[in-house]
Design a protein around this motif. Sequence first.
Motif, PDB file in Angstrom:
ATOM      1  N   MET A   1       0.815  -1.203   0.000  1.00 30.63           N
ATOM      2  CA  MET A   1       0.000   0.000   0.000  1.00 30.63           C
ATOM      3  C   MET A   1       0.856   1.264   0.000  1.00 30.63           C
ATOM      4  SD  MET A   1      -3.297  -0.290   2.387  1.00 30.63           S
ATOM      5  CE  MET A   1      -4.288  -1.735   2.389  1.00 30.63           C
ATOM      6  N   VAL A   2       1.959   1.264   0.722  1.00 31.80           N
ATOM      7  CA  VAL A   2       2.761   2.474   0.831  1.00 31.80           C
ATOM      8  C   VAL A   2       3.513   2.807  -0.451  1.00 31.80           C
ATOM      9  CG1 VAL A   2       4.676   3.565   2.062  1.00 31.80           C
ATOM     10  CG2 VAL A   2       2.918   2.347   3.334  1.00 31.80           C
ATOM     11  N   PRO A   3       4.143   1.831  -1.139  1.00 30.32           N
ATOM     12  CA  PRO A   3       4.927   2.195  -2.325  1.00 30.32           C
ATOM     13  C   PRO A   3       4.122   2.873  -3.424  1.00 30.32           C
ATOM     14  CG  PRO A   3       5.418  -0.050  -1.658  1.00 30.32           C
ATOM     15  CD  PRO A   3       4.271   0.409  -0.827  1.00 30.32           C
ATOM     16  N   GLU A   4       2.832   2.621  -3.511  1.00 28.94           N
ATOM     17  CA  GLU A   4       2.020   3.213  -4.563  1.00 28.94           C
ATOM     18  C   GLU A   4       0.889   4.064  -4.004  1.00 28.94           C
ATOM     19  OE1 GLU A   4       0.849   0.191  -7.317  1.00 28.94           O
ATOM     20  OE2 GLU A   4       2.857  -0.633  -7.387  1.00 28.94           O
ATOM     21  N   ASN A   5       0.976   4.445  -2.762  1.00 32.88           N
ATOM     22  CA  ASN A   5      -0.072   5.245  -2.139  1.00 32.88           C
ATOM     23  C   ASN A   5      -0.106   6.629  -2.772  1.00 32.88           C
ATOM     24  OD1 ASN A   5      -1.403   7.061  -0.163  1.00 32.88           O
ATOM     25  ND2 ASN A   5      -1.539   5.165   1.025  1.00 32.88           N
ATOM     26  N   PRO A   6      -1.273   7.042  -3.321  1.00 31.18           N
ATOM     27  CA  PRO A   6      -1.331   8.328  -4.030  1.00 31.18           C
ATOM     28  C   PRO A   6      -1.025   9.537  -3.149  1.00 31.18           C
ATOM     29  CG  PRO A   6      -3.523   7.348  -3.852  1.00 31.18           C
ATOM     30  CD  PRO A   6      -2.547   6.344  -3.341  1.00 31.18           C
ATOM     31  N   VAL A   7      -1.269   9.439  -1.863  1.00 33.61           N
ATOM     32  CA  VAL A   7      -0.977  10.571  -0.988  1.00 33.61           C
ATOM     33  C   VAL A   7       0.532  10.729  -0.826  1.00 33.61           C
ATOM     34  CG1 VAL A   7      -1.289  11.562   1.313  1.00 33.61           C
ATOM     35  CG2 VAL A   7      -3.170  10.319   0.244  1.00 33.61           C
ATOM     36  N   PHE A   8       1.233   9.621  -0.610  1.00 39.64           N
ATOM     37  CA  PHE A   8       2.680   9.695  -0.400  1.00 39.64           C
ATOM     38  C   PHE A   8       3.476   9.812  -1.694  1.00 39.64           C
ATOM     39  CE2 PHE A   8       1.952   7.287   3.747  1.00 39.64           C
ATOM     40  CZ  PHE A   8       2.004   8.447   4.490  1.00 39.64           C
ATOM     41  N   VAL A   9       3.049   9.153  -2.746  1.00 41.61           N
ATOM     42  CA  VAL A   9       3.819   9.142  -3.987  1.00 41.61           C
ATOM     43  C   VAL A   9       3.545  10.373  -4.836  1.00 41.61           C
ATOM     44  CG1 VAL A   9       4.245   7.878  -6.125  1.00 41.61           C
ATOM     45  CG2 VAL A   9       3.937   6.640  -3.998  1.00 41.61           C
ATOM     46  N   LEU A  10       2.265  10.723  -5.005  1.00 38.90           N
ATOM     47  CA  LEU A  10       1.900  11.826  -5.890  1.00 38.90           C
ATOM     48  C   LEU A  10       1.417  13.064  -5.157  1.00 38.90           C
ATOM     49  CD1 LEU A  10      -0.082   9.695  -8.503  1.00 38.90           C
ATOM     50  CD2 LEU A  10       2.275  10.509  -8.681  1.00 38.90           C
ATOM     51  N   ALA A  11       1.338  12.987  -3.832  1.00 42.64           N
ATOM     52  CA  ALA A  11       0.826  14.092  -2.997  1.00 42.64           C
ATOM     53  C   ALA A  11      -0.576  14.501  -3.425  1.00 42.64           C
ATOM     54  CB  ALA A  11       1.783  15.282  -3.012  1.00 42.64           C
ATOM     55  N   LEU A  12      -1.426  13.499  -3.713  1.00 41.19           N
ATOM     56  CA  LEU A  12      -2.815  13.756  -4.066  1.00 41.19           C
ATOM     57  C   LEU A  12      -3.689  13.685  -2.818  1.00 41.19           C
ATOM     58  CD1 LEU A  12      -3.206  11.598  -7.300  1.00 41.19           C
ATOM     59  CD2 LEU A  12      -2.827  14.059  -7.129  1.00 41.19           C
ATOM     60  N   GLY A  13      -4.746  14.461  -2.806  1.00 40.86           N
ATOM     61  CA  GLY A  13      -5.689  14.429  -1.693  1.00 40.86           C
ATOM     62  C   GLY A  13      -5.174  15.071  -0.425  1.00 40.86           C
ATOM     63  N   LEU A  14      -4.219  15.987  -0.554  1.00 43.70           N
ATOM     64  CA  LEU A  14      -3.598  16.577   0.632  1.00 43.70           C
ATOM     65  C   LEU A  14      -4.533  17.475   1.437  1.00 43.70           C
ATOM     66  CD1 LEU A  14       0.044  17.481  -0.430  1.00 43.70           C
ATOM     67  CD2 LEU A  14      -0.759  15.609   0.987  1.00 43.70           C
ATOM     68  N   CYS A  15      -5.461  18.144   0.785  1.00 40.08           N
ATOM     69  CA  CYS A  15      -6.339  19.065   1.509  1.00 40.08           C
ATOM     70  C   CYS A  15      -7.072  18.337   2.635  1.00 40.08           C
ATOM     71  CB  CYS A  15      -7.336  19.715   0.552  1.00 40.08           C
ATOM     72  SG  CYS A  15      -8.439  20.882   1.362  1.00 40.08           S
ATOM     73  N   SER A  16      -7.770  17.273   2.293  1.00 39.74           N
ATOM     74  CA  SER A  16      -8.495  16.539   3.327  1.00 39.74           C
ATOM     75  C   SER A  16      -7.539  15.767   4.223  1.00 39.74           C
ATOM     76  CB  SER A  16      -9.523  15.597   2.698  1.00 39.74           C
ATOM     77  OG  SER A  16      -8.892  14.673   1.836  1.00 39.74           O
ATOM     78  N   THR A  17      -6.425  15.326   3.674  1.00 38.52           N
ATOM     79  CA  THR A  17      -5.458  14.586   4.477  1.00 38.52           C
ATOM     80  C   THR A  17      -4.946  15.441   5.624  1.00 38.52           C
ATOM     81  OG1 THR A  17      -4.759  13.283   2.581  1.00 38.52           O
ATOM     82  CG2 THR A  17      -3.240  13.390   4.433  1.00 38.52           C
ATOM     83  N   TYR A  90     -14.790  20.590   4.359  1.00 33.76           N
ATOM     84  CA  TYR A  90     -13.869  19.588   3.824  1.00 33.76           C
ATOM     85  C   TYR A  90     -14.589  18.410   3.186  1.00 33.76           C
ATOM     86  CZ  TYR A  90     -10.476  22.395   6.224  1.00 33.76           C
ATOM     87  OH  TYR A  90      -9.719  23.442   6.647  1.00 33.76           O
ATOM     88  N   VAL A  91     -15.801  18.114   3.647  1.00 34.74           N
ATOM     89  CA  VAL A  91     -16.567  17.040   3.012  1.00 34.74           C
ATOM     90  C   VAL A  91     -16.912  17.446   1.578  1.00 34.74           C
ATOM     91  CG1 VAL A  91     -18.699  15.699   3.071  1.00 34.74           C
ATOM     92  CG2 VAL A  91     -17.499  16.195   5.198  1.00 34.74           C
ATOM     93  N   GLY A  92     -17.371  18.656   1.393  1.00 31.78           N
ATOM     94  CA  GLY A  92     -17.691  19.149   0.047  1.00 31.78           C
ATOM     95  C   GLY A  92     -16.479  19.179  -0.862  1.00 31.78           C
ATOM     96  N   LEU A  93     -15.309  19.373  -0.290  1.00 34.39           N
ATOM     97  CA  LEU A  93     -14.085  19.419  -1.101  1.00 34.39           C
ATOM     98  C   LEU A  93     -13.674  18.059  -1.638  1.00 34.39           C
ATOM     99  CD1 LEU A  93     -11.896  22.015   0.822  1.00 34.39           C
ATOM    100  CD2 LEU A  93     -12.955  22.273  -1.416  1.00 34.39           C
ATOM    101  N   VAL A  94     -14.330  16.997  -1.178  1.00 36.00           N
ATOM    102  CA  VAL A  94     -14.041  15.676  -1.727  1.00 36.00           C
ATOM    103  C   VAL A  94     -14.318  15.670  -3.235  1.00 36.00           C
ATOM    104  CG1 VAL A  94     -14.723  13.236  -1.672  1.00 36.00           C
ATOM    105  CG2 VAL A  94     -14.419  14.487   0.462  1.00 36.00           C
ATOM    106  N   VAL A  95     -15.230  16.535  -3.672  1.00 33.08           N
ATOM    107  CA  VAL A  95     -15.537  16.661  -5.102  1.00 33.08           C
ATOM    108  C   VAL A  95     -14.266  16.966  -5.889  1.00 33.08           C
ATOM    109  CG1 VAL A  95     -16.760  18.070  -6.810  1.00 33.08           C
ATOM    110  CG2 VAL A  95     -17.917  17.375  -4.712  1.00 33.08           C
TER     111      VAL A  95
END
Length: 189
Positions: A1-17, A90-95
Amino acid sequence: MVPENPVFVLALGLCSTLAATTKVENAFYMSLIVGITTIVTSVICSFLRSVIPHRFRLISYILIIVTTVITAEQLLKIIYPEIAKELGAYVGLVVTNCIVMGRMEAYASSHSTTESFCDALGVSLGYSMVLMSISTIREILGKGTIWNLNVMPDDYICCKVFSSPPGAFIVFALFLFVINWLRSFGRKN
């Protein structure tokens, strides 16, 4: 899960993270909402992939995501109004979460419904792992609790920076450092 995790690898979804990780409870519900949204939208996209014209795919994906998020947000307000209030916008930002849109475009639009479900489930679990890990560290260090239960000794002095926005960046940066260090260590062997 970690080697390809989009949050760690691509820094996606950082706002809600970063925003929803002040407490484990908030991270759990945000993980649930993003997970449900990712799974539902991927399955719908995969199911409709042959009838959505290519030039209208992005607007179609956004409509699917918006419908799913609004439904999840309204259910959260009905079932857990206090959590809905705490998570706020932040829930609305999931969009706008790139993980959700990315899975639709990169995977669900070209794979079967079952494969898309499994892919979305895996991505959702990876995202949840990140949120729960960051929130656990932040809540323990910042408040001395986990899910509002005291876990630190009575004389523990809370480090309030971890309950603030900079605390999210500090913990996230430490995670990135450790993951990149482990990757470089793994490549040397």
